[in-house]
Design an enzyme around this catalytic site. Structure first.
Site, short mmCIF file in Angstrom:
data_model
loop_
_atom_site.label_atom_id
_atom_site.label_comp_id
_atom_site.label_asym_id
_atom_site.label_seq_id
_atom_site.Cartn_x
_atom_site.Cartn_y
_atom_site.Cartn_z
N ASP A 108 19.85 75.66 47.16
CA ASP A 108 19.65 75.16 48.33
C ASP A 108 18.74 76.19 49.44
O ASP A 108 18.92 77.10 49.76
CB ASP A 108 20.89 75.25 49.47
N ASP A 306 12.94 70.63 52.44
CA ASP A 306 14.42 70.84 52.00
C ASP A 306 14.45 70.39 50.40
O ASP A 306 14.12 69.24 50.26
CB ASP A 306 15.50 70.30 53.02
#
Length: 425
Positions: A108, A306
């Site tokens: 992440d 992202d």
């Protein structure tokens, strides 16, 4: 609704097996989730429509999470964790503790602290870290400096504990430390959260590794080893034979790569903001209001890269303009919708390219990065959508489907992100 079997490569999780290449760092094989070696091979087929709608729903939780966020060369395996994590993301194999216990941790780029489900955890999956079995495990107290770096620390006892949210889930963790290794490099005394309790379905069941820019992130804790530099190449969902890699450290990164400056947002310090200045569909630069792309640290507006969101989201004025030009370029084909996708076609189409124009760098995406297709190829949708109507509606997210088969370089010391085409499927 007639169900299409979604391609086997679109929803996949892979096992990883390392190979050591002398003088070349660490390279790794990645196995498909449906291969005979995989314990995560689905027992039932999943329709294309159901798969797409499920991922769209999970992206919504991911976008809510984003809106709440105020060395040497090593090669690490990377694959999709779609089959075992609720929030669609990519996973890496991590060895934790002494002797090592192996976990497939979600990767992440918009999160800092790592956390792993630990023995005795309420609400966790069956795969947990047995801290008692590790000779190098240590629980950190409230006097530890790291306790001041976690959000909302709880110091009622001797152990530093904190609550956090992830997607639609809540997580209660003890602050701990132990060894961790993603490749052959062992990182001693790595600080992470040992999950004691979790609720909701968004928590990656084998833990999460944060690659954000905060003090508890993997980048910060391994700064002496990897110099706060990494890159990855995400394999396509649609390919049976693929190999994604996470490359750690400045050595071995692409020498010829176009880059764009990183922007700093004190309110959301972990996120990788960049300056998106325009979007071109085919040869036409789309007419987008400048306010839809502008960076604003006060409101959180702007554009980020992202790894955990599947489909790119653009604020409504930008998305509407891009979608309309895309439809125009496709021609007179009949447009339908599917869930959050409003630009779908039945039958073959010729899709235009799309170019994201950043300061100092243009990234042109071929149709494979723009269209999500059924197995038979009879239905395809533009794999983008408008940002949801909430506080996150100001944020443009360049998501992982649009990043696939590109080398994405995160060079924090030089405050830049680079993108280069690199097939890794």
């Amino acid at each position: 609704m007639k169900a299409y079997l979604f391609s086997l490569a679109f929803l996949f999780l892979s096992l990883v097996q390392g190979l050591n290449t002398r003088g070349q760092g660490t390279t790794v094989k990645v196995f498909h989730v449906y291969s005979p070696q995989s314990p995560f091979r689905p027992s039932k087929p999943v329709s294309w429509e159901d798969s797409v709608l499920q991922m769209l729903a999970e992206d919504q939780a991911r976008l809510q999470f984003l809106s709440s966020l105020a060395g040497r060369k090593s090669w690490v395996p990377i694959a999709s964790g779609r089959q075992i994590v609720q929030s669609p993301t990519y996973i890496v194999k991590a060895n934790v503790g002494t002797p090592a216990q192996t976990f497939l941790m979600a990767l992440d780029t918009s999160n800092d602290a790592a956390w792993i489900p630990c023995n005795g955890c309420a609400g966790c999956s069956s795969t947990v870290f047995n801290s008692v079995a590790s000779t190098t495990f240590k629980t950190l107290g409230c006097d530890a400096p790291q306790c001041k770096q976690v959000p909302n620390p709880i110091c009622g006892g001797s152990t530093c504990t904190w609550n956090t949210t992830y997607g639609g889930s809540t997580i209660l963790s003890n602050l701990t430390r132990d060894t961790i290794a993603l490749s052959t490099d062992i990182v001693p005394g790595y600080t992470f959260g040992c999950i004691q309790k979790t609720t909701g379905g968004s928590v990656p069941p084998q833990g999460l590794l944060g690659l954000g820019r905060g003090p508890l992130s993997f980048l910060s804790q391994t700064q002496n080893l990897y110099k706060s530099t990494f890159s990855y190449c995400l394999p396509s969902f649609r390919t049976l034979n693929f190999s994604g890699t996470l490359r750690l450290g400045p050595v071995g990164q692409p020498l010829r790569i176009k880059t764009t400056p990183l922007l700093k947002n004190p309110r959301r310090s972990s996120l990788y903001y960049v300056n998106l200045i325009g979007i071109r569909v085919g040869r036409k630069i789309v007419d987008i209001p400048p306010s839809a792309l502008a960076f604003n640290p006060t409101t959180g507006a702007g554009t980020i890269f992202d790894s955990g969101t599947v489909f790119t989201r653009l604020v409504a004025p930008a998305y509407n303009a891009v979608r309309d030009e895309f439809r125009k370029r496709v021609g007179n084909a009949t447009v339908s919708s599917l869930g959050g996708f409003d630009t779908c076609y039945t039958g073959p189409i010729v899709a235009p390219t799309m170019t994201f124009m950043f300061s100092g760098m243009n990234v042109t995406l071929p149709p494979d990065n723009l269209l999500i297709r059924s197995t038979a190829g009879s239905t395809s949708c533009l794999a983008m959508a408008a940002a949801p109507e909430n506080v996150n509606s100001v944020l443009n997210v360049i998501a992982n489907m649009q990043q696939q088969n590109h080398r994405i370089l995160f060079d924090v010391p030089n405050s830049r992100i680079g993108v280069a085409r690199e097939p890794c499927s």
